[in-house]
Every structure is written in C-alpha cells, then in structure tokens.
Design a protein around this motif. Structure first.
Motif: not given
Length: 190
Positions: A132-150
């Motif tokens: 079982t898995f999921f994926e999503y994107d989240a923004n790092n407000s401190e760095e201003g970058d968007s990360y994708h998580y698996y």
C-alpha cells in the motif's frame, strides 16, 4: 587558392604564415578535445561508481547506493533518514505499544488515518504487488520549494512502518525508476 608556378616571395611568406596559424588552431583544438573528453569521462566513471549499499534500522533494511549518507535527525521523530543531494529517504516505526489504538488497523485504514491527521487532501491510497502506498506534493514554505513524496506502508507484528521517498517535484520523474528499485529492496528480518 593555389596557382601553378606562383612561388613569389609574398605568396611563400603568406603560405608559411597560414601553416603557423593552422598548427596553433590544431594544437588548441586537440587540447580542448582532451580536456572535455577527460571531464566527460570522469563524470561517466563517477556515475558508474555508484554501488549498492544496504542500510538497516531495526528489522528493516533497504538497499540504496553508496551515494546516500545517514543523517542524524534525532529531533525529527524519524527512525532513519538517508539522503543524497537529489533524494531523501525517511523511515518511521509506529510501535503498537506506544499507539495501541492503531494495532487493529489494516494497512489501508492506517493509510487513511495518516492522510487524515496530516490533512493531505485529494490523494488516494493505492496497492501494487501487495504494498500500500500513496504520493503527493507539498510546498516547503521556508525554502519555497515543492517536494514530491512517495510513501509506502507496512504492517508488522509490533508496528506500522512508513517509508517515504522525497525529491523536488520538478525532478521526481527523473528519479522515479531508481526510487521504485530502492523501494522494492525494502526487507524485514526476523
């Protein structure tokens, strides 16, 4: 152009001057070729020097590459963090002794629970090959970058394990096949 029997002193001097310039240009071209070949060759050798390396935390082991380093994130709550400049792997063991309310959850129920408490909206749990898995994107407000998580979820006799792979969203697809290989190497020993 060369004309037959045109061997005047001016023409001979011009030919000699041209040969000198040609030799200099050739020498520079050879030097640039050797330098760029050397740089490209060392880059390719460095890529090929990545060797599999197995990391362990408790009963979980994962095979990454020797490019990964273990990072001490004692205050983060994770049981392990391994990172390169491109990809991070986080592992968390949720012991049933510390959280008895999750002991009877299925992996899917635990996944829904995680999505809810972390307020991750619009994401569906998936199952492939029994994982079982999921994926999503989240923004790092401190760095201003968007990360994708698996994120992969596992249920053991005494705990749930959550293993997360993260990379910059804009780069994640470049590493997807490597991440799949690393994720498929996760093993639990008894």
């Amino acid at each position: 152009f060369r004309f037959d029997d045109n061997n005047t002193p001016e023409v001979l001097a011009n030919r000699k001057k041209g040969k000198g310039k040609g030799a200099i240009v050739l020498a520079i071209a050879v030097a640039v070729g050797i330098l760029s070949g050397s740089l490209i060759g060392s880059y390719l050798v460095n890529l090929n020097n990545q060797q599999p390396k197995t990391f362990s935390s408790g009963e979980l082991s994962i095979t990454l590459t020797n490019e990964f380093n273990k990072v001490d994130y004692a205050d983060s709550g994770y049981d392990f963090v391994y990172e390169t400049k491109k990809v991070c792997v986080f592992g968390l063991k949720e012991n049933f002794s510390a959280f008895p309310e999750i002991k009877d959850f299925t992996v899917e129920e635990y996944g829904e629970f995680l999505l809810g408490i972390n307020e991750i909206k619009g994401v569906e749990l998936e199952t492939e090959n029994g994982i079982t898995f999921f994926e999503y994107d989240a923004n790092n407000s401190e760095e201003g970058d968007s990360y994708h998580y698996y994120i992969r979820l596992y249920k053991r006799d005494d705990a749930f394990w959550v293993v997360q792979f993260a990379a910059l969203s804009k780069n994640f697809e470049k590493y997807r096949s490597d991440i799949a290989e690393w994720a498929n190497s996760i093993d639990f020993s008894f």
